[in-house]
Scaffold this active site. Structure first.
Site, short mmCIF file in Angstrom:
data_model
loop_
_atom_site.label_atom_id
_atom_site.label_comp_id
_atom_site.label_asym_id
_atom_site.label_seq_id
_atom_site.Cartn_x
_atom_site.Cartn_y
_atom_site.Cartn_z
N LYS A 206 46.34 -13.60 11.02
CA LYS A 206 47.08 -13.29 12.25
C LYS A 206 47.79 -11.95 12.11
CE LYS A 206 47.42 -18.15 13.50
NZ LYS A 206 48.16 -19.40 13.57
N GLN B 204 53.76 -21.67 12.09
CA GLN B 204 52.49 -22.22 11.63
C GLN B 204 52.64 -23.72 11.34
OE1 GLN B 204 49.64 -20.49 11.67
NE2 GLN B 204 48.44 -22.23 10.95
N ASP C 258 52.00 -19.79 21.30
CA ASP C 258 51.09 -20.92 21.04
C ASP C 258 50.93 -21.78 22.30
OD1 ASP C 258 49.92 -21.24 18.47
OD2 ASP C 258 51.86 -21.77 17.60
N1 GUN Z 1 47.86 -24.86 12.82
C1 GUN Z 1 46.56 -25.06 13.14
N2 GUN Z 1 46.29 -24.48 14.33
C2 GUN Z 1 47.44 -23.92 14.74
C3 GUN Z 1 47.81 -23.18 15.91
O1 GUN Z 1 47.00 -22.92 16.81
N3 GUN Z 1 49.10 -22.78 15.97
C4 GUN Z 1 50.00 -23.05 15.01
N4 GUN Z 1 51.25 -22.61 15.19
N5 GUN Z 1 49.70 -23.74 13.93
C5 GUN Z 1 48.43 -24.17 13.80
#
Ligand code: GUN
Length: 284
Positions: A53, A97, A120
């Site tokens: 990211k 995350q 998100d």
């Molecule tokens: N863990 C797995 N997929 C995601 C996601 O799309 N966003 C976040 N914040 N954590 C994740």
């Protein structure tokens, strides 16, 4: 019939180029979109996702910071960090995350993120807006699937869309987006009776259940579009999706590979949401 591949890498690269152009235009006007990613603990998969990211932000010219917190961080400390980022003008998007360590209440954490920085789209304000069809942000993975369908020229209106999986991150919002695009949507899950009889009716089949090679060719309607959101590691170390690719390939009209399908689109949509948040914050 053998399927055509939907190339997620290529679609992601095209979309990221468009985002990079928009970022450059914004920067010329003095505004740099910024993302903060918080990771708590040392889950190896999460560490890879967070690194990707951060790297993707740099590639499209965005500002980003990664905040690494130890696994024994208290909920209070994490909430204080979120409060600080909520008030930080450099930061347009905040992503925590998941999964979080067990002693931290995930829902409390998600609820603490300012909805207009919730890239998100997990905050109840944003999930509610998705439900009523007036979203600011779309959840990254379902949004990525929608872009792939659109760029492949697949019309959703009136199609039987079957979503296998009902997670808050993928299955539920995916169903909402397909419904919003005029699909006739069925959501299946682990308690669904005779799953194959439902999936065999799907014109568009989206699979997000987290079980390696679970959907086999005999569960796929001839000519269906198959979207595999799964990302599983086999015993031999190879990555594989939730769909048994070889057998589904023989029946589908279009299919996404794993890796190189939905995966590259997810981070692309995070970049898109960060750009959107920045526009919101600066009335652009
Ligand atoms: N863990 C797995 N997929 C995601 C996601 O799309 N966003 C976040 N914040 N954590 C994740």
């Amino acid at each position: 019939m053998a399927a055509m591949l939907i190339d997620g890498k290529k679609i992601a690269a095209e979309t990221r180029a468009e985002i990079a152009e928009a970022v450059a235009a914004q920067k010329a006007a003095g505004v740099t979109p910024g993302l903060a990613v918080i990771i708590v603990g040392e889950n190896p998969a999460s560490q890879v996702y967070v690194r990707n990211k951060h790297k993707a932000c740099g590639e499209v010219g965005m500002y980003s910071e990664v905040i690494e917190m130890p696994g024994d961080t208290t909920q209070e400390t994490l909430l204080a960090k979120i409060a600080e980022l909520n008030d930080d003008d450099k930061i347009d998007g905040i992503l925590v995350q998941l999964p979080l360590p067990k002693h931290i209440d995930e829902e409390k954490v998600i609820n603490a993120i300012r909805p207009d920085k919730d890239v998100d789209a997990f905050h109840p304000v944003n999930t509610g807006k998705i439900m009523i069809g007036n979203p600011d942000f779309l959840p990254c993975t379902p949004a990525g699937v929608m872009v792939m369908l659109k760029k492949t020229g697949i019309d959703i209106t009136g199609k039987n869309c079957v979503v296998v999986g009902r997670s808050n991150i993928v299955g539920k919002p995916m169903a909402m987006l397909l419904l919003g695009a005029n699909g006739t949507v069925t959501v299946c899950h682990s308690k669904t009776k005779d799953l194959a009889s439902v999936t065999r009716e799907a014109d568009i089949l989206v699979v997000a259940i987290g079980r390696a090679d679970f959907i086999t060719g005999d569960m796929v309607k001839e000519g269906a579009v198959v979207i595999d959101v799964g990302m599983n590691r086999r015993e031999d170390g190879k990555l594989t999706g939730d769909v048994d690719f070889a057998s589904a390939f023989e029946r589908a009209s279009y299919i996404t590979p794993v890796p190189g399908g939905v995966g590259p689109m997810t981070i692309t949509m995070l970049l898109q949401n960060t750009l959107t948040a920045s526009k919101l914050h600066h009335n652009l």
